[in-house]
Write a protein that holds these residues in place. Structure first.
Motif, PDB file in Angstrom:
ATOM      1  N   ARG A 265       0.881  -1.131   0.005  1.00 45.41           N
ATOM      2  CA  ARG A 265      -0.025   0.191  -0.007  1.00 45.41           C
ATOM      3  C   ARG A 265       0.799   1.230   0.012  1.00 45.41           C
ATOM      4  O   ARG A 265       1.877   1.287   0.668  1.00 45.41           O
ATOM      5  CB  ARG A 265      -0.951   0.101   1.343  1.00 45.41           C
ATOM      6  N   TRP A 266       0.722   2.282  -0.887  1.00 37.55           N
ATOM      7  CA  TRP A 266       1.502   3.361  -0.861  1.00 37.55           C
ATOM      8  C   TRP A 266       0.702   4.530  -0.513  1.00 37.55           C
ATOM      9  O   TRP A 266      -0.432   4.757  -0.866  1.00 37.55           O
ATOM     10  CB  TRP A 266       1.879   3.632  -2.469  1.00 37.55           C
ATOM     11  N   THR A 267       1.364   5.506   0.211  1.00 34.85           N
ATOM     12  CA  THR A 267       0.886   6.812   0.506  1.00 34.85           C
ATOM     13  C   THR A 267       1.769   7.870   0.400  1.00 34.85           C
ATOM     14  O   THR A 267       3.088   7.441   0.399  1.00 34.85           O
ATOM     15  CB  THR A 267       0.229   6.936   2.138  1.00 34.85           C
ATOM     16  N   ARG A 268       1.353   8.903   0.108  1.00 35.12           N
ATOM     17  CA  ARG A 268       2.065  10.278  -0.356  1.00 35.12           C
ATOM     18  C   ARG A 268       2.213  11.502   0.563  1.00 35.12           C
ATOM     19  O   ARG A 268       0.875  11.829   0.839  1.00 35.12           O
ATOM     20  CB  ARG A 268       2.180  10.447  -1.759  1.00 35.12           C
ATOM     21  N   GLU A 270       2.370  12.485   3.671  1.00 32.97           N
ATOM     22  CA  GLU A 270       1.802  12.701   4.839  1.00 32.97           C
ATOM     23  C   GLU A 270       3.060  12.621   5.868  1.00 32.97           C
ATOM     24  O   GLU A 270       3.979  11.924   6.022  1.00 32.97           O
ATOM     25  CB  GLU A 270       1.102  11.402   5.190  1.00 32.97           C
ATOM     26  N   ARG A 276       5.520   6.598   1.635  1.00 34.17           N
ATOM     27  CA  ARG A 276       5.581   5.403   2.565  1.00 34.17           C
ATOM     28  C   ARG A 276       5.092   4.373   2.024  1.00 34.17           C
ATOM     29  O   ARG A 276       3.759   4.309   1.221  1.00 34.17           O
ATOM     30  CB  ARG A 276       4.569   5.887   3.647  1.00 34.17           C
ATOM     31  N   GLU A 278       3.670   0.419   2.790  1.00 35.94           N
ATOM     32  CA  GLU A 278       3.373  -0.585   3.776  1.00 35.94           C
ATOM     33  C   GLU A 278       3.212  -2.147   3.109  1.00 35.94           C
ATOM     34  O   GLU A 278       2.646  -1.985   2.013  1.00 35.94           O
ATOM     35  CB  GLU A 278       2.246  -0.323   4.643  1.00 35.94           C
TER      36      GLU A 278
END
Ligand code: TXA
Ligand code: MG
Length: 336
Positions: A265-268, A270, A276, A278
């Motif tokens: 899972r990608w997040t940008r 934050e 990031r 996970e």
């Protein structure tokens, strides 16, 4: 993969060419193991010192006694249970195995890979294929054909595309060259220490200092361009905060183990972290680790903070690679 592609690849190998091919661990850069000039090209293309031995890939375990001498019972046990698969055995070499492959050692590394394309190529070729990971010396191992093309491009004759590698980190290297009584893991990898110990019915130590054979080698292997910092899951937030405090200009990437998260899972953007990722700490983390390191480089991250998994099963090999990626660098003496 069509039979003509495999036949073409086998002809290239026989003519001294270099063929990159998929295995279940990482992509290999293959040359006919019995041709010194072809093997010399592998070292030149990788820019790897010639005293660093290559693994010879074989089509089946029956070939073991043709490539190794004085094969101990433990080698037959491990080969019987784990080949084809992510296990390399270091054994005393057979007479005909040239010093050009073994880095002048009297031992040889042998493995039967578990990938249909690799096995088809090995059968068509009929001999041993010497192959290190298909990346430049010191960088991250390739787990897709695109990684190989980017790293080695026009310097090699062919890349066989067999899709993304299932295991994602290199084979476990077990040294049995001193016989049944003294097995040692030189490099943790895709075959777990627990499984190897259960098969042999004894403890198998992991050699301190890893698989590195030649003098002057440093612990930084498998390294992306970004600086890598390892931490444990409980300290992740504190490590990230510390990095942002000491280096507010850093573009921070995070690789965090998260139970049950598959696919990654990608997040940008934050909390000061640029990217990031996970992912589940077990199979998924091994499979995607090198691809994640490459992608964070592509995102121009300057610092990567990664959480270490517990050092059991595949976690032992993942932690080993993460520590090496985080190891000291000075330009020379890096393998991979
Ligand atoms: O999963 C793998 O093992 C992949 C795929 C392509 O098969 N190959 C791979 O090769 O990782 P390479 O060259 O990147 O790493 C092989 C390691 C080297 O660190 C080398 O020192 C060690 O195997 N090795 C090979 N022959 C050896 C020997 N006779 N004694 C001790 N170490 C050996
Ligand atoms: Mg390598």
């Amino acid at each position: 993969m069509h039979a003509p592609d495999i036949d073409h690849a086998a002809r290239l190998l026989a003519a001294g060419g270099l063929v990159a091919f998929p295995t279940e661990t990482v992509y290999g850069l293959g040359a006919d193991a019995s041709l010194p000039t072809a093997v010399a090209r592998v070292f030149a293309v990788k820019r790897r010192p010639v005293d660093h031995p290559l693994i010879i890939h074989l089509a089946d375990a029956d070939a073991l006694s043709r490539w190794a001498a004085d094969v101990p019972a433990a080698a037959h046990t491990l080969a019987g249970a784990l080949w084809p698969g992510p296990l390399t055995l270091v054994l005393r070499k057979a007479e005909h195995v040239g010093m050009h492959v073994t880095g002048a050692l009297s031992t040889v590394g042998l493995r039967v890979p578990a990938h249909p394309v690799a096995l088809a190529l090995l059968r068509a070729h009929g001999g041993g294929i010497a192959a290190p990971s298909a990346n430049r010396f010191g960088s991250v191992s390739p787990t897709t054909a695109a990684h190989v093309r980017r790293d080695l491009g026009d310097d090699i004759d062919l890349v066989l595309d067999g899709g993304p590698c299932e295991v994602g980190i290199e084979s476990t290297i077990v040294d049995l060259s001193r016989g049944d009584d003294d097995p040692v893991i030189l490099r943790p990898g895709g075959a777990s220490r627990e499984r190897i110990e259960a098969l042999l019915g004894r403890a198998v130590p992991v050699r301190e200092g890893g698989e590195v054979r030649s003098p002057g080698q440093l612990p930084s292997h498998y390294a992306p361009a970004a600086r890598v910092i390892v931490t444990n899951p409980a300290r992740l937030a504190a490590t990230v905060a510390e990095q942002l405090r000491v280096n507010p200009e850093a573009k921070l990437g995070v690789i965090a183990a998260a139970e049950g998260v598959t696919p990654p899972r990608w997040t940008r953007g934050e909390h000061g972290v640029a990217v990031r990722i996970e992912l589940d700490p077990h199979v998924e983390l091994a499979r995607h680790l090198y691809g994640c390191l490459r992608q964070l480089d592509d995102e121009h991250c300057t610092v990567i903070v990664a959480t270490l998994p517990p050092p059991a099963e595949l976690g032992l090999a993942i932690a080993d690679r993460m520590r090496r990626a985080a190891g000291p660098r000075d330009g020379d003496g890096r393998d991979a």
